[in-house]
Structure formats: structure tokens, C-alpha cells
Design a protein around this motif. Structure first.
Motif, PDB file in Angstrom:
ATOM      1  N   GLN A 196     -43.504  -5.248 -87.878  1.00  0.00           N
ATOM      2  CA  GLN A 196     -44.773  -4.522 -87.736  1.00  0.00           C
ATOM      3  C   GLN A 196     -45.926  -5.330 -88.329  1.00  0.00           C
ATOM      4  O   GLN A 196     -47.006  -5.433 -87.730  1.00  0.00           O
ATOM      5  CB  GLN A 196     -44.670  -3.163 -88.424  1.00  0.00           C
ATOM      6  CG  GLN A 196     -43.702  -2.186 -87.778  1.00  0.00           C
ATOM      7  CD  GLN A 196     -44.222  -1.653 -86.443  1.00  0.00           C
ATOM      8  OE1 GLN A 196     -45.398  -1.743 -86.144  1.00  0.00           O
ATOM      9  NE2 GLN A 196     -43.318  -1.100 -85.650  1.00  0.00           N
ATOM     10  N   ASN A 197     -45.704  -5.889 -89.516  1.00  0.00           N
ATOM     11  CA  ASN A 197     -46.755  -6.690 -90.149  1.00  0.00           C
ATOM     12  C   ASN A 197     -47.082  -7.922 -89.315  1.00  0.00           C
ATOM     13  O   ASN A 197     -48.253  -8.279 -89.134  1.00  0.00           O
ATOM     14  CB  ASN A 197     -46.334  -7.103 -91.556  1.00  0.00           C
ATOM     15  CG  ASN A 197     -46.216  -5.919 -92.491  1.00  0.00           C
ATOM     16  OD1 ASN A 197     -46.645  -4.808 -92.184  1.00  0.00           O
ATOM     17  ND2 ASN A 197     -45.615  -6.138 -93.640  1.00  0.00           N
ATOM     18  N   GLY A 198     -46.051  -8.597 -88.827  1.00  0.00           N
ATOM     19  CA  GLY A 198     -46.293  -9.768 -88.003  1.00  0.00           C
ATOM     20  C   GLY A 198     -47.052  -9.429 -86.732  1.00  0.00           C
ATOM     21  O   GLY A 198     -47.937 -10.189 -86.301  1.00  0.00           O
ATOM     22  N   SER A 199     -46.719  -8.286 -86.122  1.00  0.00           N
ATOM     23  CA  SER A 199     -47.451  -7.858 -84.934  1.00  0.00           C
ATOM     24  C   SER A 199     -48.919  -7.593 -85.255  1.00  0.00           C
ATOM     25  O   SER A 199     -49.820  -7.951 -84.489  1.00  0.00           O
ATOM     26  CB  SER A 199     -46.804  -6.592 -84.355  1.00  0.00           C
ATOM     27  OG  SER A 199     -47.507  -6.126 -83.226  1.00  0.00           O
ATOM     28  N   ALA A 230     -55.196 -12.136 -85.285  1.00  0.00           N
ATOM     29  CA  ALA A 230     -55.454 -13.558 -85.035  1.00  0.00           C
ATOM     30  C   ALA A 230     -55.889 -13.794 -83.596  1.00  0.00           C
ATOM     31  O   ALA A 230     -56.847 -14.551 -83.335  1.00  0.00           O
ATOM     32  CB  ALA A 230     -54.195 -14.365 -85.351  1.00  0.00           C
ATOM     33  N   ILE A 231     -55.207 -13.151 -82.648  1.00  0.00           N
ATOM     34  CA  ILE A 231     -55.586 -13.319 -81.238  1.00  0.00           C
ATOM     35  C   ILE A 231     -56.983 -12.771 -80.989  1.00  0.00           C
ATOM     36  O   ILE A 231     -57.799 -13.377 -80.285  1.00  0.00           O
ATOM     37  CB  ILE A 231     -54.548 -12.631 -80.332  1.00  0.00           C
ATOM     38  CG1 ILE A 231     -53.217 -13.384 -80.398  1.00  0.00           C
ATOM     39  CG2 ILE A 231     -55.043 -12.561 -78.895  1.00  0.00           C
ATOM     40  CD1 ILE A 231     -52.087 -12.687 -79.676  1.00  0.00           C
ATOM     41  N   ALA A 232     -57.273 -11.590 -81.577  1.00  0.00           N
ATOM     42  CA  ALA A 232     -58.603 -11.006 -81.400  1.00  0.00           C
ATOM     43  C   ALA A 232     -59.673 -11.889 -82.023  1.00  0.00           C
ATOM     44  O   ALA A 232     -60.740 -12.109 -81.437  1.00  0.00           O
ATOM     45  CB  ALA A 232     -58.642  -9.609 -82.020  1.00  0.00           C
ATOM     46  N   GLY A 233     -59.406 -12.418 -83.225  1.00  0.00           N
ATOM     47  CA  GLY A 233     -60.398 -13.259 -83.880  1.00  0.00           C
ATOM     48  C   GLY A 233     -60.644 -14.559 -83.134  1.00  0.00           C
ATOM     49  O   GLY A 233     -61.795 -14.942 -82.885  1.00  0.00           O
ATOM     50  N   LEU A 234     -59.541 -15.246 -82.766  1.00  0.00           N
ATOM     51  CA  LEU A 234     -59.702 -16.506 -82.049  1.00  0.00           C
ATOM     52  C   LEU A 234     -60.270 -16.280 -80.654  1.00  0.00           C
ATOM     53  O   LEU A 234     -61.093 -17.072 -80.169  1.00  0.00           O
ATOM     54  CB  LEU A 234     -58.355 -17.222 -81.964  1.00  0.00           C
ATOM     55  CG  LEU A 234     -57.761 -17.680 -83.301  1.00  0.00           C
ATOM     56  CD1 LEU A 234     -56.399 -18.315 -83.082  1.00  0.00           C
ATOM     57  CD2 LEU A 234     -58.703 -18.639 -84.022  1.00  0.00           C
ATOM     58  N   GLY A 235     -59.829 -15.191 -80.017  1.00  0.00           N
ATOM     59  CA  GLY A 235     -60.393 -14.876 -78.704  1.00  0.00           C
ATOM     60  C   GLY A 235     -61.873 -14.557 -78.788  1.00  0.00           C
ATOM     61  O   GLY A 235     -62.673 -14.983 -77.946  1.00  0.00           O
ATOM     62  N   GLY A 236     -62.269 -13.795 -79.817  1.00  0.00           N
ATOM     63  CA  GLY A 236     -63.680 -13.495 -79.996  1.00  0.00           C
ATOM     64  C   GLY A 236     -64.498 -14.737 -80.290  1.00  0.00           C
ATOM     65  O   GLY A 236     -65.630 -14.889 -79.804  1.00  0.00           O
ATOM     66  N   LEU A 268     -63.006 -16.952 -89.368  1.00  0.00           N
ATOM     67  CA  LEU A 268     -62.790 -16.793 -90.805  1.00  0.00           C
ATOM     68  C   LEU A 268     -62.419 -15.357 -91.154  1.00  0.00           C
ATOM     69  O   LEU A 268     -61.584 -15.112 -92.034  1.00  0.00           O
ATOM     70  CB  LEU A 268     -64.050 -17.212 -91.558  1.00  0.00           C
ATOM     71  CG  LEU A 268     -64.354 -18.720 -91.582  1.00  0.00           C
ATOM     72  CD1 LEU A 268     -65.690 -18.981 -92.265  1.00  0.00           C
ATOM     73  CD2 LEU A 268     -63.234 -19.484 -92.287  1.00  0.00           C
ATOM     74  N   ALA A 269     -63.034 -14.399 -90.490  1.00  0.00           N
ATOM     75  CA  ALA A 269     -62.728 -12.994 -90.781  1.00  0.00           C
ATOM     76  C   ALA A 269     -61.289 -12.652 -90.438  1.00  0.00           C
ATOM     77  O   ALA A 269     -60.593 -11.979 -91.205  1.00  0.00           O
ATOM     78  CB  ALA A 269     -63.697 -12.087 -90.017  1.00  0.00           C
ATOM     79  N   SER A 270     -60.831 -13.126 -89.285  1.00  0.00           N
ATOM     80  CA  SER A 270     -59.439 -12.847 -88.906  1.00  0.00           C
ATOM     81  C   SER A 270     -58.468 -13.555 -89.845  1.00  0.00           C
ATOM     82  O   SER A 270     -57.454 -12.980 -90.260  1.00  0.00           O
ATOM     83  CB  SER A 270     -59.197 -13.281 -87.462  1.00  0.00           C
ATOM     84  OG  SER A 270     -59.430 -14.675 -87.318  1.00  0.00           O
ATOM     85  N   GLY A 271     -58.768 -14.796 -90.209  1.00  0.00           N
ATOM     86  CA  GLY A 271     -57.907 -15.506 -91.152  1.00  0.00           C
ATOM     87  C   GLY A 271     -57.886 -14.860 -92.518  1.00  0.00           C
ATOM     88  O   GLY A 271     -56.829 -14.757 -93.158  1.00  0.00           O
ATOM     89  N   ALA A 272     -59.048 -14.395 -92.994  1.00  0.00           N
ATOM     90  CA  ALA A 272     -59.106 -13.728 -94.294  1.00  0.00           C
ATOM     91  C   ALA A 272     -58.323 -12.422 -94.280  1.00  0.00           C
ATOM     92  O   ALA A 272     -57.649 -12.069 -95.258  1.00  0.00           O
ATOM     93  CB  ALA A 272     -60.563 -13.469 -94.675  1.00  0.00           C
ATOM     94  N   TYR A 273     -58.373 -11.701 -93.167  1.00  0.00           N
ATOM     95  CA  TYR A 273     -57.624 -10.442 -93.062  1.00  0.00           C
ATOM     96  C   TYR A 273     -56.122 -10.701 -93.143  1.00  0.00           C
ATOM     97  O   TYR A 273     -55.398 -10.014 -93.876  1.00  0.00           O
ATOM     98  CB  TYR A 273     -57.973  -9.747 -91.752  1.00  0.00           C
ATOM     99  CG  TYR A 273     -57.294  -8.412 -91.579  1.00  0.00           C
ATOM    100  CD1 TYR A 273     -57.853  -7.247 -92.085  1.00  0.00           C
ATOM    101  CD2 TYR A 273     -56.085  -8.321 -90.899  1.00  0.00           C
ATOM    102  CE1 TYR A 273     -57.230  -6.023 -91.927  1.00  0.00           C
ATOM    103  CE2 TYR A 273     -55.449  -7.102 -90.733  1.00  0.00           C
ATOM    104  CZ  TYR A 273     -56.027  -5.954 -91.254  1.00  0.00           C
ATOM    105  OH  TYR A 273     -55.391  -4.755 -91.104  1.00  0.00           O
ATOM    106  N   VAL A 274     -55.649 -11.688 -92.402  1.00  0.00           N
ATOM    107  CA  VAL A 274     -54.219 -12.007 -92.421  1.00  0.00           C
ATOM    108  C   VAL A 274     -53.797 -12.477 -93.806  1.00  0.00           C
ATOM    109  O   VAL A 274     -52.767 -12.037 -94.345  1.00  0.00           O
ATOM    110  CB  VAL A 274     -53.898 -13.074 -91.362  1.00  0.00           C
ATOM    111  CG1 VAL A 274     -52.454 -13.544 -91.496  1.00  0.00           C
ATOM    112  CG2 VAL A 274     -54.140 -12.522 -89.964  1.00  0.00           C
ATOM    113  N   LEU A 275     -54.577 -13.336 -94.416  1.00  0.00           N
ATOM    114  CA  LEU A 275     -54.223 -13.863 -95.732  1.00  0.00           C
ATOM    115  C   LEU A 275     -54.224 -12.758 -96.785  1.00  0.00           C
ATOM    116  O   LEU A 275     -53.321 -12.700 -97.636  1.00  0.00           O
ATOM    117  CB  LEU A 275     -55.202 -14.968 -96.127  1.00  0.00           C
ATOM    118  CG  LEU A 275     -54.957 -15.641 -97.485  1.00  0.00           C
ATOM    119  CD1 LEU A 275     -53.584 -16.301 -97.506  1.00  0.00           C
ATOM    120  CD2 LEU A 275     -56.046 -16.658 -97.788  1.00  0.00           C
ATOM    121  N   ALA A 276     -55.209 -11.875 -96.729  1.00  0.00           N
ATOM    122  CA  ALA A 276     -55.261 -10.774 -97.699  1.00  0.00           C
ATOM    123  C   ALA A 276     -54.051  -9.857 -97.560  1.00  0.00           C
ATOM    124  O   ALA A 276     -53.469  -9.415 -98.561  1.00  0.00           O
ATOM    125  CB  ALA A 276     -56.551  -9.978 -97.512  1.00  0.00           C
ATOM    126  N   GLY A 277     -53.642  -9.585 -96.321  1.00  0.00           N
ATOM    127  CA  GLY A 277     -52.469  -8.739 -96.122  1.00  0.00           C
ATOM    128  C   GLY A 277     -51.196  -9.379 -96.622  1.00  0.00           C
ATOM    129  O   GLY A 277     -50.362  -8.734 -97.269  1.00  0.00           O
TER     130      GLY A 277
END
Length: 384
Positions: A126-129, A135-141, A181-190
């Protein structure tokens, strides 16, 4: 002179007969006292009710089968001390359904594993999903922001509006970088928050696991000593049947050492005395007078790591909420809408040829015409 006429055969026969007569005569002297050896007869052995070693082994096998494959659901039995669960071989504490106490759903270990769906692996999935989605949303955006920026800047270059094109391109690059950066920060924080939660669970469980292991070993030693004591105690009192049963049941049976090993490994555990009344269904392990099994310890640890715990429990393990609270998906959608609106605004300007301002003049004429007419009328009235 007298001559003896006895032949050797006659003499030998007389000697044998004489020896037999002596041997057959009862000895009238002191009686020889021999110790009496009590040998149990077949009837006495049957009446003693000796336990069969094969039967004890088979009963132990039944116990192992129950604890491995019994798919009866575990409902909380009455809270009376020493109450038994749904299986005659299953002796859980009354509140084993609590995730912190093992979260038992089934008597058997295999049905329990199937029912739990490997909670740690499931939560990791679940976490990986979640991380992949962000990540896909951030990079896609970020890609959308760059694509729209380049496209709009190209349109502005066609109108020779170089300053606007450079500004549009820089803005799109900044937006793309912010989204990435926002998507990466979210993943790293989690990842960091959940790793810290799991580490806290592991560190906090060490004393309890050591204490449970010592208690299990102590119980097995005590059970072994009891088997030896009961066996030799019965032999000392001359009760061969009781000694036999104590040895066979203790060494091979489900109520002896094998049963204790099964209860402390794939069973729920071993209750050694009445559990105090204050330790209710919502109490957290460890319990007084109860030794948790290895299965209970592993299931409890898996539930805590996966975050399957009561709501009041502070540590949610891998299910710990992300400290950033919201993923940057909404920002991605907002950036895409902004880029689309910027494209729709830039399109009319790009349609006009270079140096031709008629379109702009026509668009501003309706707004300025009423004001011009009012100024003209005021000037005429002042002149007259």
C-alpha cells in the motif's frame, strides 16, 4: 577270604540311586532365606491401566494438526480463568482477538496466515503504491509544466515577443521543479516517518521478547523436572503403573513436554494460573500468569508493524500518516489548468501578424468609445 562279586555296573547304579535319595530327602537344617521378587502378572498389568506410547504420540500429532490446520474461528471465550477455546486442544486467553495480543482469527496457524494476508507485506505494498502514485503525478505534472511552457514560449517567439517567451519558459521550469521537489519530499517524509515508527516498535519490544523467551524456557525446564519427579516418585512408592504413565505421558503426550512445546510455539501460549480480573480484553501484553507463544509474539509484532492496532494505540507502524498530510497531486492538477489557461490566452496574440495592432485596437475600441463621446460633448458645451 571273602571275595566281592559286585560288578562295576551294579556299583554305579547303587551310587546314582543313593545320590538321588539324598537329594530327594528334605534338608532338616536351617532354611535358606532368598529375597522375594514381585513380578506383575498379565492381569495385574492390564488392571494398572498403562498408557500406550503409540496412542500418546498420535494424540500429540492431533494437537499439532489442530494448531496448524484447524479453521474454526476464534471467538472470545468466557473470561473465566483457564477457559478453553473452540478446540479442546486450544487454550487461549480470553482476549486474544486484540491485535496487540496476537489478533487471533482462527485456531490453526495456516488459516490465520491466509486470513491475515501477510499484513506487513500488504502494508508495504500500500505504501509503495502511494509513493508511486505521488511520484508519477509529480513527474507527470512537471512534464506538463515544461511542455506547456515551451509550447507557449514558442508561440510568443513567433510574435517576436522575446521577453514574454523567456518569462514563460522560466516560469514553467520553476513550476516543474517545484512539483518534482514536492513529490520527492512527500515520498521521503513518508519513508522516514514510517521507518522511525517501525524502529521504535522494534526497540520497545526487545525487553518483552527477552522476558517471554526466558519464561518459555523456564516453563519447559519446569515441565521436564515435573516429569522426572513424578516418574521416580511413583517408582519409589512401588507404583509401577503410575511411573509408567508419568514417563510416557510426559515424554510423548500432549499434556507433557511435547504439548508444552506445541503450545509455546504454534499455539497461543501457556496459562500457568488465573489471570487477574483487572486485565480485561483491552489490556496490552504482557499478561500476568500467561506465557505468550512464539506465534503470539510474531502475530502481535506483525500487527504493530503493519499498523493493525486499536485506535488509541499511538504507534501505527507502517500505517503512520505522512507528516506532509497531503500529496502534491492537487498542485499538479492546478499547474496543468494554469498552463492550459495560459495557452488559451496566448493563442489570439500569436494569431496576429507582427507589427499589426489592429486587433488590439479593435478590442479596445468598444471600451473607450463611450468615454470619448462623453468628453467631446462636454467640450462642445463649454465652448458654446
Amino acid at each position: 577270604m571273602q571275595i566281592s562279586l559286585r560288578s562295576h555296573l551294579i556299583a554305579g547304579t547303587a551310587a546314582v540311586v543313593g545320590a538321588g535319595a539324598i537329594a530327594m530327602n528334605p534338608v532338616m537344617g536351617a532354611q535358606l532365606s532368598l529375597p522375594s521378587v514381585a513380578v506383575p502378572s498379565v492381569a495385574s498389568v492390564a488392571l494398572a491401566g498403562l498408557d500406550s506410547p503409540i496412542s500418546q504420540l498420535l494424540e500429540t500429532g492431533i494437537l499439532a494438526g489442530q494448531l496448524l490446520f484447524n479453521n474454526n474461528a476464534v471467538a472470545n471465550p468466557p473470561a473465566a480463568p483457564g477457559s478453553w477455546g473452540p478446540s479442546a486442544f486450544f487454550q487461549p486467553i480470553p482476549w486474544i482477538a486484540n491485535p496487540l495480543n496476537g489478533g487471533y482469527s482462527y485456531v490453526g496457524l495456516v488459516p490465520q496466515i491466509i486470513s491475515d494476508h501477510l499484513p506487513i507485506i500488504s502494508q508495504l505494498g500500500q505504501n509503495g503504491s502511494e509513493y508511486l502514485n505521488v511520484a508519477i503525478a509529480g513527474l507527470g505534472g512537471a512534464g506538463i509544466a515544461l511542455s506547456e511552457g515551451v509550447w507557449n514560449a514558442a508561440g510568443q517567439l513567433l510574435t517576436l515577443n522575446i521577453g514574454a517567451a523567456v518569462s514563460t519558459l522560466l516560469t514553467s521550469v520553476q513550476a516543474a521543479g517545484s512539483l518534482a521537489l514536492a513529490s520527492g519530499a512527500y515520498v521521503l517524509a513518508g519513508v522516514l516517518a514510517r521507518a522511525q515508527a517501525v524502529a521504535n516498535i522494534a526497540i520497545g519490544s526487545v525487553p518483552y521478547l527477552i522476558g517471554a523467551g526466558v519464561a518459555q524456557l523456564s516453563f519447559l525446564v519446569a515441565r521436564s523436572v515435573k516429569v522426572v519427579t513424578d516418574t521416580f516418585g511413583a517408582l519409589g512408592s512401588g507404583n509401577f503403573g503410575a511411573a509408567w504413565n508419568a514417563a510416557i505421558d510426559g515424554l510423548l503426550g500432549p499434556t507433557g513436554i511435547p504439548g508444552a512445546i506445541l503450545n509455546l510455539t504454534i499455539g497461543a501460549g501457556q496459562q500457568i494460573a488465573a489471570i487477574p480480573a483487572g486485565e480485561g480484553p483491552n489490556a496490552n501484553a504482557p499478561f500476568s500468569n500467561f506465557i505468550p507463544s512464539t506465534r503470539t509474539l510474531l502475530q502481535s509484532a506483525a500487527n504493530q508493524i503493519a499498523g493493525i492496532v486499536p485506535d488509541a494505540f499511538p504507534n501505527k507502524g507502517l500505517a503512520t500518516p505522512n507528516p506532509l498530510l497531503t500529496a502534491p497531486v492537487a498542485s499538479v492538477r492546478k499547474a496543468a489548468r494554469s498552463a492550459a489557461s495560459a495557452r488559451s490566452v496566448a493563442a489570439p496574440a500569436a494569431a496576429a501578424p507582427a507589427g499589426d495592432s489592429s486587433a488590439a485596437a479593435d478590442s479596445s475600441a468598444p471600451a473607450e468609445k463611450p468615454a470619448t463621446h462623453r468628453a467631446s460633448r462636454k467640450a462642445v458645451r463649454a465652448a458654446s
